[in-house]
Design an enzyme around this catalytic site. Structure first.
Site, short mmCIF file in Angstrom:
data_model
loop_
_atom_site.label_atom_id
_atom_site.label_comp_id
_atom_site.label_asym_id
_atom_site.label_seq_id
_atom_site.Cartn_x
_atom_site.Cartn_y
_atom_site.Cartn_z
N GLU A 5 -7.33 1.84 -13.18
CA GLU A 5 -6.72 3.01 -12.52
C GLU A 5 -5.52 3.51 -13.45
O GLU A 5 -5.26 5.03 -13.72
CB GLU A 5 -6.37 2.93 -10.97
N GLU A 26 -25.55 16.01 -2.72
CA GLU A 26 -26.91 16.31 -2.29
C GLU A 26 -27.71 15.23 -3.22
O GLU A 26 -29.12 14.95 -2.86
CB GLU A 26 -27.49 17.64 -2.52
N HIS A 52 -26.61 22.16 -0.55
CA HIS A 52 -26.61 22.69 -1.85
C HIS A 52 -25.54 23.93 -2.01
O HIS A 52 -25.51 24.64 -1.14
CB HIS A 52 -28.18 23.38 -2.18
N CYS A 54 -1.51 1.67 -3.36
CA CYS A 54 -2.41 2.75 -2.78
C CYS A 54 -1.84 4.24 -2.86
O CYS A 54 -2.39 5.25 -3.45
CB CYS A 54 -3.18 2.50 -1.82
N TYR A 99 -9.14 -3.24 -11.02
CA TYR A 99 -8.99 -2.05 -10.23
C TYR A 99 -7.53 -1.29 -10.85
O TYR A 99 -7.82 -0.31 -11.17
CB TYR A 99 -8.51 -2.30 -8.89
N LYS A 127 -0.07 5.36 -5.86
CA LYS A 127 -1.22 5.40 -7.15
C LYS A 127 -1.73 6.64 -7.08
O LYS A 127 -2.02 7.43 -7.74
CB LYS A 127 -1.71 4.12 -6.92
N CYS A 165 0.84 -1.31 0.19
CA CYS A 165 -0.04 -0.21 0.03
C CYS A 165 0.89 1.21 0.01
O CYS A 165 0.64 2.09 -0.67
CB CYS A 165 -0.83 0.09 1.12
P1 NDP Z 1 -8.48 -7.36 -9.97
O1 NDP Z 1 -8.81 -8.66 -9.11
O2 NDP Z 1 -9.27 -6.34 -9.52
O3 NDP Z 1 -8.49 -7.67 -11.46
C1 NDP Z 1 -8.05 -8.54 -12.30
C2 NDP Z 1 -8.44 -8.49 -13.67
O4 NDP Z 1 -7.44 -9.53 -14.61
C3 NDP Z 1 -9.77 -8.92 -13.80
O5 NDP Z 1 -10.21 -8.22 -14.94
C4 NDP Z 1 -9.51 -10.27 -14.41
O6 NDP Z 1 -10.33 -10.98 -15.41
C5 NDP Z 1 -8.12 -10.37 -15.19
N1 NDP Z 1 -7.32 -11.54 -15.24
C6 NDP Z 1 -7.03 -12.54 -14.06
N2 NDP Z 1 -6.29 -13.32 -14.52
C7 NDP Z 1 -6.15 -13.19 -15.86
C8 NDP Z 1 -5.19 -13.90 -16.97
N3 NDP Z 1 -4.72 -15.10 -16.49
N4 NDP Z 1 -5.35 -13.30 -18.01
C9 NDP Z 1 -5.96 -12.17 -18.50
N5 NDP Z 1 -6.54 -11.34 -17.44
C10 NDP Z 1 -6.51 -12.03 -16.18
O7 NDP Z 1 -6.88 -7.27 -9.80
P2 NDP Z 1 -5.92 -6.27 -9.79
O8 NDP Z 1 -4.66 -6.65 -10.16
O9 NDP Z 1 -6.48 -5.01 -10.59
O10 NDP Z 1 -5.72 -5.77 -8.42
C11 NDP Z 1 -5.20 -6.73 -7.08
C12 NDP Z 1 -6.06 -6.49 -6.05
O11 NDP Z 1 -5.67 -5.31 -5.48
C13 NDP Z 1 -7.68 -6.00 -6.28
O12 NDP Z 1 -8.36 -7.41 -6.18
C14 NDP Z 1 -7.99 -5.13 -5.18
O13 NDP Z 1 -8.30 -6.03 -4.02
C15 NDP Z 1 -6.67 -4.63 -4.97
N6 NDP Z 1 -6.43 -3.38 -5.16
C16 NDP Z 1 -7.28 -2.27 -4.65
C17 NDP Z 1 -7.45 -0.91 -5.23
C18 NDP Z 1 -8.48 -0.04 -4.42
O14 NDP Z 1 -8.88 -0.17 -3.46
N7 NDP Z 1 -8.60 1.15 -5.24
C19 NDP Z 1 -6.55 -0.49 -6.10
C20 NDP Z 1 -5.61 -1.34 -6.87
C21 NDP Z 1 -5.72 -2.67 -6.24
P3 NDP Z 1 -11.77 -11.51 -15.14
O15 NDP Z 1 -12.93 -10.44 -14.93
O16 NDP Z 1 -12.00 -12.19 -16.52
O17 NDP Z 1 -11.42 -12.61 -14.04
#
Ligand code: NDP
Length: 448
Positions: A183, A442, A437, A48, A179, A51, A43
């Site tokens: 982002e 709101e 407002h 976080c 995520y 980022k 983080c």
């Molecule tokens: P996410 O779980 O959010 O998303 C992963 C993405 O990768 C999905 O779209 C998934 O597709 C895809 N995916 C998974 N495996 C493959 C693969 N083998 N080939 C192609 N695509 C694939 O993970 P992130 O890496 O974005 O972030 C990790 C974690 O970190 C998040 O789950 C979150 O909990 C945390 N995070 C939180 C943030 C916040 O609170 N703002 C910011 C950044 C990270 P599909 O939908 O098809 O499974």
């Protein structure tokens, strides 16, 4: 006096580990924490915090453009300098790392800058060979980017490396639709890069409310971010000029300067010695009970390594609950219901509680209220970008069971609104609250 050198040995000084170490020490435990990299964890060091600073930095692209409509004389050749932002962000991260270290020092936690592995229920071994005994061991090693398996993946980077780029590539291919992908698509696009998001499936942000996801997709597309759906990675080839050619399951190969993998994060359990100690693993994560305890009585785990909810504030709560339960004589568990979450996309998303689809599955009757509006700042700026707020209510009781928003400042507004959902307030309670407002927030109390 205990036979062990420490009452608690924590492996990993990230959000969960630092909280657990600090609070356990304040309860009187003799605590050591091992961290092979930097104190602060994902983080603070490569997640976080840096980022969010990049999100702020990137947003100036829109703000500077809009400022002209508000009377400001912004020069046409307004230029963005990546090394300046990068170095300032790294300096801020270094400052925070210092503060985290200081907090541990102030609480008399021994920090060991070495990798530690588990040798047995009460013993760890440091990379240098030293063995240390502890009454309790807490694993808080977090998670690590998981990459698809295809030739050429080594040409891509992950969120671990993205904060240190020498130069900002002009063209990006981002794998994933979660995520990190959304982002960074927003960030790079604001830096005037050409961005293509490549997804293996047909939807972004799985788990978020459909209407909100659709709105982000629509806004991102309108801004000029490209999408390739149902396009699993086949291979990445490095070209003679250093650029990359990305072959995916559908359509033409994509020529790019850089590839970012944002395809999920897997619990960091490899080489930790968990098998040696007999710690049970379930679906790649350390299995724990409601008290964060593994099947081995003296070994606990908190945060991403347990793969419950991969969010910093959750890891912190788990670390706190662990410390209070094991060393504070105040047993407590974490409540995982109605955890608010945000995606810091452009514009950002905030959400808490059930999506409309979830509510329709779980509740007998559901009532949905939406407000689809163009924020007044966007109107004056001539920015054709609409916000969407959505209340999901139990049709019988009127209880607000979910709030979903995509809008400037949505995460800031959502945090306060999440209190209402957590408290079980009803649509009537929202209606009884006088609007503030003029604000975007709101809209939450004006939906009819
Ligand atoms: P996410 O779980 O959010 O998303 C992963 C993405 O990768 C999905 O779209 C998934 O597709 C895809 N995916 C998974 N495996 C493959 C693969 N083998 N080939 C192609 N695509 C694939 O993970 P992130 O890496 O974005 O972030 C990790 C974690 O970190 C998040 O789950 C979150 O909990 C945390 N995070 C939180 C943030 C916040 O609170 N703002 C910011 C950044 C990270 P599909 O939908 O098809 O499974």
């Amino acid at each position: 006096m205990s036979d062990y050198e420490f009452d608690l040995f924590v492996i990993g000084a990230g959000s969960g580990g630092v909280r657990a170490a600090r609070v356990s020490a304040s309860h009187g435990a003799r605590v050591a924490v091992a961290e092979e990299y930097k104190v602060g964890g994902t983080c603070v060091i490569r997640g976080c915090v840096p980022k969010k600073l990049l999100v702020y930095g990137a947003h100036f692209a829109e703000d500077l453009k809009d400022a002209r409509r508000f009377g400001w004389d912004v020069p046409a050749d307004c230029r963005f300098d990546w090394p300046t932002l990068r170095d300032n962000v790294i300096a801020e991260v270094t400052r925070l790392e210092g503060l985290y270290t200081q907090t541990l020092d102030n609480n008399k936690v021994t920090i060991i800058h070495e990798r530690a592995t588990i040798e047995g229920p009460h013993e760890v071994r440091l990379a240098g060979g030293r063995r240390i005994t502890a009454r309790t061991i807490l694993v808080a090693t977090g998670a690590w980017p998981a990459l698809p398996d295809a030739p050429g993946v080594e040409h891509g980077i992950t969120s671990n490396e993205v904060f240190h780029l020498e130069t900002m590539p002009k063209r990006w291919v981002i794998f994933g639709g979660g995520y990190i992908a959304n982002e960074f698509a927003g960030i790079f696009h604001e830096f005037a890069c050409d961005v293509t998001m490549v997804l293996r499936g047909d939807q972004i942000l799985r788990g978020y409310d459909e209407q909100i996801r659709d709105r982000l997709l629509q806004i991102s597309t309108a801004k000029g971010i490209h999408f390739r759906f149902n396009a699993p990675l086949e291979k990445i080839e490095k070209q003679a000029d250093g650029s990359l050619l990305v072959h995916v399951g559908s359509g033409d190969p994509i020529a790019t300067d850089a590839v970012l993998f944002a395809t999920g994060r897997a619990p960091k359990i490899d080489g930790l010695g968990l098998e040696k100690a007999g710690v049970e693993i379930e679906r790649g994560a350390i299995k724990v009970d409601a008290n964060n305890r593994t099947n081995v009585e003296s070994i606990y785990a908190v945060g991403d390594v347990t793969n419950r909810v991969q969010l910093t504030p959750v890891a912190i709560r788990e670390g706190q609950a662990f410390a209070d339960t094991v060393f504070g004589g105040n047993p407590r568990t974490v409540d995982y219901d109605n955890i608010p979450a945000a995606v810091f996309s452009h514009p950002p998303i905030g959400a808490v509680g059930m999506t409309e689809a979830e509510a329709r599955n779980k509740l007998g009757s559901v009532k949905i209220y939406t407000s689809d509006f163009r924020p007044m700042k966007n109107v004056l700026a001539g920015r054709n970008e609409r916000s969407l707020y959505k209340l999901v209510c139990d049709g019988d009781s009127g209880k607000v069971v979910g709030i979903h928003m995509i809008s400037p400042d949505a995460p800031e507004i959502l945090q306060a609104a999440a209190i209402a959902v957590k408290a079980g307030l009803t649509k009537a309670d929202f209606d009884a609250t006088v609007a503030l407002h003029p604000s975007m927030a709101e809209e939450l109390v004006l939906m009819r």
